[in-house]
Design an enzyme around this catalytic site. Structure first.
Site, PDB file in Angstrom:
ATOM      1  N   LEU A 128      39.747  40.297  39.888  1.00 26.75           N
ATOM      2  CA  LEU A 128      40.394  40.865  39.152  1.00 26.75           C
ATOM      3  C   LEU A 128      42.133  40.887  39.902  1.00 26.75           C
ATOM      4  CD1 LEU A 128      41.337  43.500  36.559  1.00 26.75           C
ATOM      5  CD2 LEU A 128      41.786  45.260  38.646  1.00 26.75           C
ATOM      6  N   GLY A 129      42.401  39.583  39.835  1.00 25.85           N
ATOM      7  CA  GLY A 129      43.747  39.073  40.629  1.00 25.85           C
ATOM      8  C   GLY A 129      44.078  38.937  39.715  1.00 25.85           C
ATOM      9  N   ARG A 130      45.745  37.923  39.302  1.00 24.97           N
ATOM     10  CA  ARG A 130      47.047  38.138  38.872  1.00 24.97           C
ATOM     11  C   ARG A 130      46.323  37.969  37.717  1.00 24.97           C
ATOM     12  NH1 ARG A 130      48.162  34.522  44.247  1.00 24.97           N
ATOM     13  NH2 ARG A 130      46.649  33.301  42.993  1.00 24.97           N
ATOM     14  N   ILE A 131      45.582  36.969  37.175  1.00 25.69           N
ATOM     15  CA  ILE A 131      45.006  36.984  35.824  1.00 25.69           C
ATOM     16  C   ILE A 131      44.407  37.812  34.933  1.00 25.69           C
ATOM     17  CG2 ILE A 131      44.922  34.851  33.997  1.00 25.69           C
ATOM     18  CD1 ILE A 131      45.654  32.967  35.975  1.00 25.69           C
ATOM     19  N   SER A 147      35.176  42.320  41.717  1.00 30.90           N
ATOM     20  CA  SER A 147      35.582  41.586  43.252  1.00 30.90           C
ATOM     21  C   SER A 147      34.772  41.605  43.591  1.00 30.90           C
ATOM     22  CB  SER A 147      36.833  41.563  42.634  1.00 30.90           C
ATOM     23  OG  SER A 147      37.304  42.483  42.992  1.00 30.90           O
ATOM     24  N   ARG A 148      35.351  40.705  45.584  1.00 31.08           N
ATOM     25  CA  ARG A 148      34.626  41.108  46.503  1.00 31.08           C
ATOM     26  C   ARG A 148      35.393  41.454  47.444  1.00 31.08           C
ATOM     27  NH1 ARG A 148      36.203  35.216  48.701  1.00 31.08           N
ATOM     28  NH2 ARG A 148      37.941  36.098  47.525  1.00 31.08           N
ATOM     29  N   ARG A 180      36.702  28.549  35.707  1.00 28.32           N
ATOM     30  CA  ARG A 180      36.090  27.498  35.867  1.00 28.32           C
ATOM     31  C   ARG A 180      34.943  27.082  35.290  1.00 28.32           C
ATOM     32  NH1 ARG A 180      41.000  26.257  36.563  1.00 28.32           N
ATOM     33  NH2 ARG A 180      42.272  25.538  38.291  1.00 28.32           N
ATOM     34  N   ASP A 222      37.116  27.865  27.255  1.00 27.20           N
ATOM     35  CA  ASP A 222      38.003  27.264  27.973  1.00 27.20           C
ATOM     36  C   ASP A 222      37.911  26.189  28.878  1.00 27.20           C
ATOM     37  OD1 ASP A 222      40.785  26.129  26.830  1.00 27.20           O
ATOM     38  OD2 ASP A 222      41.043  27.489  29.150  1.00 27.20           O
ATOM     39  N   GLU A 252      34.204  18.831  32.764  1.00 30.12           N
ATOM     40  CA  GLU A 252      35.131  18.183  32.007  1.00 30.12           C
ATOM     41  C   GLU A 252      35.550  17.115  31.862  1.00 30.12           C
ATOM     42  OE1 GLU A 252      38.038  21.548  32.073  1.00 30.12           O
ATOM     43  OE2 GLU A 252      37.402  22.527  32.227  1.00 30.12           O
ATOM     44  N   HIS A 257      40.792  23.124  27.462  1.00 29.65           N
ATOM     45  CA  HIS A 257      41.056  23.649  28.928  1.00 29.65           C
ATOM     46  C   HIS A 257      42.479  23.595  28.695  1.00 29.65           C
ATOM     47  CE1 HIS A 257      41.199  23.518  32.828  1.00 29.65           C
ATOM     48  NE2 HIS A 257      41.610  23.804  33.045  1.00 29.65           N
ATOM     49  N   GLY A 297      44.403  26.803  28.932  1.00 28.99           N
ATOM     50  CA  GLY A 297      44.379  28.145  28.912  1.00 28.99           C
ATOM     51  C   GLY A 297      45.926  28.548  28.942  1.00 28.99           C
TER      52      GLY A 297
HETATM   53  P1  NAP Z   1      43.549  35.221  42.128  1.00 26.62           P
HETATM   54  O1  NAP Z   1      45.212  36.326  41.774  1.00 26.62           O
HETATM   55  O2  NAP Z   1      43.201  34.565  43.364  1.00 26.62           O
HETATM   56  O3  NAP Z   1      42.725  36.220  41.816  1.00 26.62           O
HETATM   57  C1  NAP Z   1      41.245  35.244  41.348  1.00 26.62           C
HETATM   58  C2  NAP Z   1      40.142  36.811  41.659  1.00 26.62           C
HETATM   59  O4  NAP Z   1      38.866  36.202  41.671  1.00 26.62           O
HETATM   60  C3  NAP Z   1      40.562  37.939  42.999  1.00 26.62           C
HETATM   61  O5  NAP Z   1      40.774  38.947  42.198  1.00 26.62           O
HETATM   62  C4  NAP Z   1      39.472  37.947  43.829  1.00 26.62           C
HETATM   63  O6  NAP Z   1      39.361  38.952  44.637  1.00 26.62           O
HETATM   64  C5  NAP Z   1      38.494  37.535  43.045  1.00 26.62           C
HETATM   65  N1  NAP Z   1      37.430  36.773  43.783  1.00 26.62           N
HETATM   66  C6  NAP Z   1      37.578  35.696  44.224  1.00 26.62           C
HETATM   67  N2  NAP Z   1      36.464  35.382  44.573  1.00 26.62           N
HETATM   68  C7  NAP Z   1      35.315  36.294  44.276  1.00 26.62           C
HETATM   69  C8  NAP Z   1      34.145  35.924  44.263  1.00 26.62           C
HETATM   70  N3  NAP Z   1      33.269  35.520  44.716  1.00 26.62           N
HETATM   71  N4  NAP Z   1      33.600  37.051  43.864  1.00 26.62           N
HETATM   72  C9  NAP Z   1      33.958  38.043  42.996  1.00 26.62           C
HETATM   73  N5  NAP Z   1      34.866  37.723  43.003  1.00 26.62           N
HETATM   74  C10 NAP Z   1      35.657  36.636  43.666  1.00 26.62           C
HETATM   75  O7  NAP Z   1      43.637  34.468  40.752  1.00 26.62           O
HETATM   76  P2  NAP Z   1      44.459  33.957  39.605  1.00 26.62           P
HETATM   77  O8  NAP Z   1      46.345  33.640  39.368  1.00 26.62           O
HETATM   78  O9  NAP Z   1      43.883  35.635  38.673  1.00 26.62           O
HETATM   79  O10 NAP Z   1      43.816  32.572  38.729  1.00 26.62           O
HETATM   80  C11 NAP Z   1      42.179  32.586  38.742  1.00 26.62           C
HETATM   81  C12 NAP Z   1      41.831  31.087  38.858  1.00 26.62           C
HETATM   82  O11 NAP Z   1      41.725  31.223  37.044  1.00 26.62           O
HETATM   83  C13 NAP Z   1      42.550  30.016  39.020  1.00 26.62           C
HETATM   84  O12 NAP Z   1      41.872  29.906  40.322  1.00 26.62           O
HETATM   85  C14 NAP Z   1      42.103  29.013  38.248  1.00 26.62           C
HETATM   86  O13 NAP Z   1      40.619  28.707  38.038  1.00 26.62           O
HETATM   87  C15 NAP Z   1      41.818  29.958  36.978  1.00 26.62           C
HETATM   88  N6  NAP Z   1      42.503  29.356  36.262  1.00 26.62           N
HETATM   89  C16 NAP Z   1      42.126  28.377  34.362  1.00 26.62           C
HETATM   90  C17 NAP Z   1      43.456  28.599  33.728  1.00 26.62           C
HETATM   91  C18 NAP Z   1      42.950  27.813  32.227  1.00 26.62           C
HETATM   92  O14 NAP Z   1      43.513  26.844  31.848  1.00 26.62           O
HETATM   93  N7  NAP Z   1      41.982  27.916  31.913  1.00 26.62           N
HETATM   94  C19 NAP Z   1      44.652  29.170  34.359  1.00 26.62           C
HETATM   95  C20 NAP Z   1      44.705  28.507  35.656  1.00 26.62           C
HETATM   96  C21 NAP Z   1      43.621  29.502  36.105  1.00 26.62           C
HETATM   97  P3  NAP Z   1      38.259  39.297  45.700  1.00 26.62           P
HETATM   98  O15 NAP Z   1      39.374  38.313  46.804  1.00 26.62           O
HETATM   99  O16 NAP Z   1      38.775  40.586  45.456  1.00 26.62           O
HETATM  100  O17 NAP Z   1      37.102  38.802  45.576  1.00 26.62           O
HETATM  101  C1  8YV Z   2      46.034  24.071  33.988  1.00 16.29           C
HETATM  102  C2  8YV Z   2      44.964  25.169  35.519  1.00 16.29           C
HETATM  103  O1  8YV Z   2      44.472  23.715  32.647  1.00 16.29           O
HETATM  104  O2  8YV Z   2      46.322  27.014  36.780  1.00 16.29           O
HETATM  105  C3  8YV Z   2      45.561  26.385  36.557  1.00 16.29           C
HETATM  106  O3  8YV Z   2      43.785  26.873  37.337  1.00 16.29           O
HETATM  107  O4  8YV Z   2      43.049  25.725  35.510  1.00 16.29           O
HETATM  108  C4  8YV Z   2      45.417  25.052  34.878  1.00 16.29           C
HETATM  109  O5  8YV Z   2      46.462  26.527  34.448  1.00 16.29           O
HETATM  110  C5  8YV Z   2      45.397  22.455  35.123  1.00 16.29           C
HETATM  111  O6  8YV Z   2      46.081  22.792  36.486  1.00 16.29           O
HETATM  112  C6  8YV Z   2      46.662  21.541  34.953  1.00 16.29           C
HETATM  113  O7  8YV Z   2      46.122  20.969  35.746  1.00 16.29           O
END
Ligand code: NAP
Ligand code: 8YV
Length: 318
Positions: A150-153, A172-173, A229, A253, A258, A276, A278
């Site tokens: 439950l972070g930013r996204i 989450s942790r 991921r 996604d 990949e 991928h 997103g």
């Molecule tokens: P964020 O704000 O850092 O949120 C991450 C969340 O994960 C936090 O709530 C954290 O909470 C939790 N977490 C971390 N380690 C954990 C664990 N071992 N067990 C349970 N919960 C855990 O990050 P964000 O900006 O939301 O982005 C999250 C991720 O989305 C990115 O790192 C990236 O891999 C992925 N993403 C994918 C796409 C796509 O295109 N599909 C695009 C953007 C991002 P706690 O610290 O309390 O555990």
């Molecule tokens: C992008 C992502 O696809 O922000 C991330 O963590 O997974 C995606 O927004 C990637 O970073 C593009 O290289």
């Protein structure tokens, strides 16, 4: 430091980014066959702009590196701990993609629940005329939703699901100051919900958190949506659970290897697969590119970046 530091570019960047980077840096693209290149010129580079992480062997060959600006919020493809210990700032692109990625997660949930793709094929193939109405799908209204991370996204996804009358749970942790039910055990949460959204970072700390036990807990009517991921889900266990009907359906996604997707997933009707995408819109990718450049421009001014990764926050304050 020279007036125009040398910057190493990894991956393909937009024209808009190229123009901005060229204003402050001497930009050099890392060649595909980089070993001899880095041995000869590695010491020139103070900065990196990367679209695809930084391999360990590249990081090791850049003794004078000071800053890495990475495109994307996830940085599991950069060893930020080693970088920080060497005094190298790592910056990423948080926040500007929250809505886009959450939209993609919701789109996957809708597509899976309402069987968008099979129903569309039914219409397109003429089956509607020959076989009659498409079978009924399942509603997304009033569901119990679990958010892993439950972070930013994750918080953005949670808010969006509330618009569909969802009861939100999360794991989450650490417990957050939010009005949703917290579970300190992921399998327990999976057992309590209808749909599990996975949106943690990748890397060792989260590897295969969603394992066979969690998938079984989600159950034969349960839906898994992964926009984090591929490494966070045990893909082999996912394929087995879907095949055996122990898990209802999935919207994915991201994948373990990949751009390769297991053939078993490609042939399943009850999964929706995306490559991928997103954050992949013109608008959001532009905002991410702008932030990559903002971080490097800020560093040129006072040696600090705007959005450091957590491992580099202290370094950025020195
Ligand atoms: P964020 O704000 O850092 O949120 C991450 C969340 O994960 C936090 O709530 C954290 O909470 C939790 N977490 C971390 N380690 C954990 C664990 N071992 N067990 C349970 N919960 C855990 O990050 P964000 O900006 O939301 O982005 C999250 C991720 O989305 C990115 O790192 C990236 O891999 C992925 N993403 C994918 C796409 C796509 O295109 N599909 C695009 C953007 C991002 P706690 O610290 O309390 O555990
Ligand atoms: C992008 C992502 O696809 O922000 C991330 O963590 O997974 C995606 O927004 C990637 O970073 C593009 O290289």
């Amino acid at each position: 430091m020279p007036e125009r530091p040398a910057l190493l570019q990894l991956g393909k960047i937009s024209e808009r980014m190229a123009k901005r980077l060229a204003a402050g840096f001497d930009v050099v693209q890392l060649p595909a066959d980089h070993e001899a290149f880095l041995a000869e010129r590695g010491s020139e580079f103070a900065a990196i702009a990367t679209m695809r992480g930084v391999p360990d062997d590249v990081l090791a060959e850049l003794p004078n590196l000071k800053v890495i600006s990475s495109f994307g919020v996830g940085y599991d493809n950069i060893d930020a701990t080693t970088a920080a210990s060497r005094g190298i700032l790592v910056a990423h692109t948080p926040e500007v993609l929250n809505d886009e990625v959450a939209d993609t997660a919701i789109m996957l949930w809708l597509a899976v629940s309402k069987e968008l793709l099979p129903a569309e094929r039914w219409a397109r193939s003429g089956a509607w005329e020959t076989k009659g109405n498409y079978p009924l799908a399942r509603t997304i209204r009033g569901r119990k939703v679990g958010i892993l991370g439950l972070g930013r996204i994750g918080q953005t996804i949670a808010k969006m699901t509330e618009m569909f009358g969802a009861e939100v749970h999360y794991h989450s942790r650490s417990r957050k100051g939010v009005p949703y039910q917290y579970f300190d055990n992921l399998a327990d949460m999976a057992r309590a919900v209808d749909v599990l959204f996975v949106i943690t970072p990748g890397g060792e700390g989260t590897r295969r958190l969603v394992n066979a036990e969690v998938l079984d807990a989600l159950g034969s009517e349960g839906i898994l949506i992964n926009v984090s991921r591929g490494s966070v889900v045990d893909e082999a266990a996912l394929v087995e659970a879907l095949k055996e009907g122990r898990l209802g359906a999935a919207g994915l996604d991201v994948f373990e290897d990949e751009p390769r997707i297991p053939d078993a997933l490609k042939s399943m009707e009850k999964v929706v697969l995306l490559p991928h995408i997103g954050s992949a819109t013109v608008e959001t990718r532009q905002a991410m590119g702008d932030l990559v450049c903002d971080n490097l421009d800020a560093w040129l001014v006072d040696g600090k970046v705007v959005t450091p990764v957590p491992e580099c926050v202290l370094l950025n304050e020195q």
